[in-house]
Each structure stands twice: as C-alpha cells, then as structure tokens.
Design a protein around this motif. Structure first.
Motif, PDB file in Angstrom:
ATOM      1  N   GLY A  70       0.829  -1.202   0.000  1.00  0.00           N
ATOM      2  CA  GLY A  70       0.000   0.000   0.000  1.00  0.00           C
ATOM      3  C   GLY A  70       0.863   1.252   0.000  1.00  0.00           C
ATOM      4  O   GLY A  70       0.564   2.229  -0.696  1.00  0.00           O
ATOM      5  N   LEU A  86       1.063   4.373  -2.886  1.00  0.00           N
ATOM      6  CA  LEU A  86       1.001   5.815  -2.653  1.00  0.00           C
ATOM      7  C   LEU A  86       2.280   6.518  -3.065  1.00  0.00           C
ATOM      8  O   LEU A  86       2.269   7.700  -3.404  1.00  0.00           O
ATOM      9  CB  LEU A  86       0.706   6.095  -1.179  1.00  0.00           C
ATOM     10  CG  LEU A  86      -0.720   5.810  -0.698  1.00  0.00           C
ATOM     11  CD1 LEU A  86      -0.934   6.413   0.680  1.00  0.00           C
ATOM     12  CD2 LEU A  86      -1.757   6.335  -1.662  1.00  0.00           C
ATOM     13  N   TRP A 124      -9.105   3.082  -3.993  1.00  0.00           N
ATOM     14  CA  TRP A 124      -8.395   2.890  -2.721  1.00  0.00           C
ATOM     15  C   TRP A 124      -7.358   3.993  -2.521  1.00  0.00           C
ATOM     16  O   TRP A 124      -7.236   4.558  -1.434  1.00  0.00           O
ATOM     17  CB  TRP A 124      -7.720   1.522  -2.709  1.00  0.00           C
ATOM     18  CG  TRP A 124      -6.830   1.319  -1.524  1.00  0.00           C
ATOM     19  CD1 TRP A 124      -7.196   0.826  -0.309  1.00  0.00           C
ATOM     20  CD2 TRP A 124      -5.440   1.658  -1.423  1.00  0.00           C
ATOM     21  NE1 TRP A 124      -6.119   0.826   0.536  1.00  0.00           N
ATOM     22  CE2 TRP A 124      -5.031   1.329  -0.114  1.00  0.00           C
ATOM     23  CE3 TRP A 124      -4.520   2.195  -2.316  1.00  0.00           C
ATOM     24  CZ2 TRP A 124      -3.725   1.524   0.314  1.00  0.00           C
ATOM     25  CZ3 TRP A 124      -3.214   2.396  -1.886  1.00  0.00           C
ATOM     26  CH2 TRP A 124      -2.826   2.054  -0.581  1.00  0.00           C
ATOM     27  N   ARG A 125      -6.601   4.315  -3.555  1.00  0.00           N
ATOM     28  CA  ARG A 125      -5.565   5.348  -3.446  1.00  0.00           C
ATOM     29  C   ARG A 125      -6.179   6.700  -3.076  1.00  0.00           C
ATOM     30  O   ARG A 125      -5.643   7.434  -2.234  1.00  0.00           O
ATOM     31  CB  ARG A 125      -4.809   5.481  -4.772  1.00  0.00           C
ATOM     32  CG  ARG A 125      -3.793   4.384  -5.021  1.00  0.00           C
ATOM     33  CD  ARG A 125      -3.347   4.386  -6.481  1.00  0.00           C
ATOM     34  NE  ARG A 125      -2.845   5.682  -6.869  1.00  0.00           N
ATOM     35  CZ  ARG A 125      -1.589   6.095  -6.685  1.00  0.00           C
ATOM     36  NH1 ARG A 125      -0.718   5.307  -6.107  1.00  0.00           N
ATOM     37  NH2 ARG A 125      -1.203   7.291  -7.091  1.00  0.00           N
ATOM     38  N   ASP A 143      -8.971   7.292  -1.469  1.00  0.00           N
ATOM     39  CA  ASP A 143      -9.440   7.266  -0.087  1.00  0.00           C
ATOM     40  C   ASP A 143      -8.269   7.311   0.892  1.00  0.00           C
ATOM     41  O   ASP A 143      -8.295   8.047   1.884  1.00  0.00           O
ATOM     42  CB  ASP A 143     -10.274   6.004   0.145  1.00  0.00           C
ATOM     43  CG  ASP A 143     -11.034   6.053   1.458  1.00  0.00           C
ATOM     44  OD1 ASP A 143     -11.337   7.166   1.933  1.00  0.00           O
ATOM     45  OD2 ASP A 143     -11.324   4.983   2.019  1.00  0.00           O
ATOM     46  N   ALA A 144      -7.220   6.530   0.610  1.00  0.00           N
ATOM     47  CA  ALA A 144      -6.061   6.499   1.508  1.00  0.00           C
ATOM     48  C   ALA A 144      -5.354   7.844   1.541  1.00  0.00           C
ATOM     49  O   ALA A 144      -4.861   8.282   2.588  1.00  0.00           O
ATOM     50  CB  ALA A 144      -5.091   5.409   1.062  1.00  0.00           C
ATOM     51  N   TRP A 186      -3.695  11.555   4.369  1.00  0.00           N
ATOM     52  CA  TRP A 186      -2.240  11.701   4.307  1.00  0.00           C
ATOM     53  C   TRP A 186      -1.834  13.129   4.649  1.00  0.00           C
ATOM     54  O   TRP A 186      -2.561  14.072   4.369  1.00  0.00           O
ATOM     55  CB  TRP A 186      -1.771  11.357   2.898  1.00  0.00           C
ATOM     56  CG  TRP A 186      -0.318  11.001   2.809  1.00  0.00           C
ATOM     57  CD1 TRP A 186       0.674  11.759   2.301  1.00  0.00           C
ATOM     58  CD2 TRP A 186       0.293   9.783   3.224  1.00  0.00           C
ATOM     59  NE1 TRP A 186       1.880  11.096   2.374  1.00  0.00           N
ATOM     60  CE2 TRP A 186       1.675   9.879   2.945  1.00  0.00           C
ATOM     61  CE3 TRP A 186      -0.184   8.618   3.831  1.00  0.00           C
ATOM     62  CZ2 TRP A 186       2.573   8.866   3.227  1.00  0.00           C
ATOM     63  CZ3 TRP A 186       0.703   7.603   4.114  1.00  0.00           C
ATOM     64  CH2 TRP A 186       2.061   7.733   3.822  1.00  0.00           C
ATOM     65  N   ARG A 240      -6.105   4.068   8.222  1.00  0.00           N
ATOM     66  CA  ARG A 240      -6.814   4.674   7.090  1.00  0.00           C
ATOM     67  C   ARG A 240      -6.886   3.764   5.869  1.00  0.00           C
ATOM     68  O   ARG A 240      -7.918   3.669   5.211  1.00  0.00           O
ATOM     69  CB  ARG A 240      -6.112   5.980   6.691  1.00  0.00           C
ATOM     70  CG  ARG A 240      -6.770   6.741   5.552  1.00  0.00           C
ATOM     71  CD  ARG A 240      -8.032   7.421   6.017  1.00  0.00           C
ATOM     72  NE  ARG A 240      -8.779   7.994   4.904  1.00  0.00           N
ATOM     73  CZ  ARG A 240      -9.882   8.712   5.075  1.00  0.00           C
ATOM     74  NH1 ARG A 240     -10.346   8.931   6.296  1.00  0.00           N
ATOM     75  NH2 ARG A 240     -10.541   9.185   4.037  1.00  0.00           N
ATOM     76  N   ALA A 241      -5.772   3.094   5.567  1.00  0.00           N
ATOM     77  CA  ALA A 241      -5.644   2.436   4.273  1.00  0.00           C
ATOM     78  C   ALA A 241      -5.740   0.915   4.320  1.00  0.00           C
ATOM     79  O   ALA A 241      -5.837   0.291   3.262  1.00  0.00           O
ATOM     80  CB  ALA A 241      -4.308   2.824   3.636  1.00  0.00           C
TER      81      ALA A 241
END
Length: 317
Positions: free
Chosen positions: A26, A30, A42-43, A45-46, A50, A129-130
């Motif tokens: 993960g 990112l 997913w990216r 949301d993650a 950040w 978070r991710a």
C-alpha cells in the motif's frame, strides 16, 4: 527457477492475506512506485488521510527495494516495528548499499528512538486509514484467488495452475520464470514455494526467506472496496446464534483482542453474562481467548470471521 517434481509437490497458494505485505505494498502504491488503475479508488481514499509528515515513509522505498518488516504493525493486534529484526536490518542494509539512505532511514538503522517512534506513528495512521477498513474485502480477494488456483490445479495439474496465476508468472515444464523488476536466479533447495495473492500489489515480487520462498502477485478478482458496516449483526447470524450471541461475535470480529469487560459494555450485559457468551463462542470454534494476567482478550478465529462476513454478504445493499 528450476522446479523438480518434489518442488512442485511443495508449491502452495496462500488462501489468507499477509497483511504485512499488504501494508508495505500500500505504501508503494502511494509512493507511485507501482500505481495500478484497479486501485484508484483505494488510493484516493487512503490519500485523504495523508499529510506531508507521513512522506518519510517513502524513504524506505526504492525501485529495487521495498520494506518487508511491517508485520507487527499490520497484525490484528498491532505492535510496534522492531528496527533490529532480521527483515528490517536486511532492508536498511540494502538501502545503504544502494546509496539510498536518507537522514531518516539512517536514524532508523542506528535504532534512534525518535525515528522509530515517528515511523510507528506514520504506519499506525496509514494502517488505520488504508488497511483496516479493507480487511474483509482483501480477505475475500485473496481467498477467491486461492480458490481459483485450486480449481485450475484440480483440472489441469500444477502446470496449468502456475500459468493461470498471473501473466508475469510462466512455467514451461522445467523452469518457473517471474517478470520482476530485477533479474535473479534462485534455487529452492528443499524450501516450499508459496504464492501469496496480494490485493494491494501492482506487480510480481520475490521474497526468498530462510525457510520458504514467497512469490507475491496481484489478486485481481475485483476492486479493493471498503468493508460494509458491521455494527449490527446480520439477520442470518441472529437466526443462527441468537441476537446477543451474534452481537458478541460481531463485536469480537470488529475489535480483535476485545476484553470481556469491553464486550459486556458493548452488549449492555453483565461481565458474567458476557463471559458465558464468549465461552459458548469459544467452544464452538468461533473465537479464541488469550489471558494476559488478570485480563482476558478475545479474538476471532478464521471460522468466526468467515461466518460474520459470509452472513453479511447476504444482506441487501
């Protein structure tokens, strides 16, 4: 990699996730080291959680090397990283050899408490978070990939199974070829060969360990989506276990290592009643109990987790 008949007999496809790999990959996603359109949602949301300070995590990544020591942070009952572990030491040594050490990773290599604490904070925030909101979906994707491989093996044998895992994995009857970032020859020397489907992987990776060799490959059965809300037990589970016991199982699945006292508070029952419910769930193989001094912690078994998740999928959207 040449595979003998005995080697083929030791090949297996993991049917449960390795969340340490998931967390590390993960981070690679990112860091744009292995961006994948399948993971665009997913990216996005993650990345919402950040901040610029978290960018120090990317110091651990290069095109050639990815950290493989996040297991303890990614566990259901998380703990801090150990910069002195063999995996961490090997990774930091590889960074040093490639001239990729930064002031932050150099401090990690020296075991500086401030750097270790900073990395733990970053990884905890990143996991929360991710990874944590996606554990059920990741588990489903990995199980689906493993089941598909099992069917291929049953129908066409090990060769057809190997060639069906991913386009970057090829078996010609003698040699196994992996399309990885860098070329390397590896001999199993009696070690089992484990294929690990990984939801957050964007490419094939190779992890030779002392007691096994792991090939990490993308589990591409579908997108990585957030888990549904499991606050209320699904009706199917209530019909099977009863309302209170179903709620107890869901609470333990949602909060691994939950204590009896916390469970009693969540269920609005006495501690004695909560203990009776956990005893029944434990005797049924749905949870496991660990005692730490005077405190009792409950964690779900795979059967208990699958039962909650499977009953949840039957509910209307």
């Amino acid at each position: 990699m040449g595979l003998s008949t005995d080697d083929l007999g030791r090949v297996r496809v993991a049917d449960v996730p390795d969340f340490g790999y998931e967390l590390a990959l993960g981070g690679a996603q990112l860091a744009d080291r292995a961006a994948d359109r399948r993971l665009a949602g997913w990216r996005l949301d993650a990345a919402r959680g950040w901040n610029r300070g978290h960018g120090r995590l990317f110091d651990l990544y290069t095109q050639m090397y990815m950290p493989a020591f996040f297991d303890q942070v990614a566990a259901a009952v998380p703990a801090g990283i150990d910069p002195g572990s063999p995996a961490a030491t090997a990774h930091l040594r590889d960074l040093a050899r490639s001239g990729a050490l930064t002031p932050f990773t150099r401090a990690l290599a020296d075991g500086h408490p401030g750097a270790v604490s900073t990395l733990n904070r970053i990884l905890t925030a990143f996991r929360t978070r991710a990874l944590d909101p996606y554990r059920r979906r990741i588990t489903s994707l990995v199980a689906t990939s493993a089941a598909t491989a099992s069917v291929r093996a049953a129908i066409g044998g090990a060769g057809e199974m190997l060639n069906s895992l991913h386009p970057s994995i090829r078996w010609d009857g003698r040699e196994l070829r992996l399309n990885t970032v860098h070329d390397a020859e590896e001999s199993l020397e009696g070690r089992p060969l484990i294929f690990q489907p990984t939801a957050l992987a964007g490419r094939i990776m190779f992890d030779p360990l002392a007691d096994s060799v792991t090939v990490i490959y993308p589990a591409t059965a579908g997108p990585v989506t957030r888990d549904p809300d499991l606050d209320a037990p699904p009706q199917a589970l209530v019909s099977l276990l009863g309302a209170t016991r179903a709620a107890a199982l869901v609470s333990v699945v949602r909060t691994p290592a939950m204590t009896t006292g916390r469970l009693a508070a969540a269920l609005c029952v006495s501690a004695a009643a909560a203990s009776r419910h956990t005893t029944a769930l434990r005797d049924s193989g749905l949870i496991a109990t660990i005692r730490n001094g005077q405190t009792v912690h409950h964690t779900p078994t795979r059967l208990g987790t699958d039962l909650v998740h499977g009953s949840a999928t039957e509910q209307p959207a």
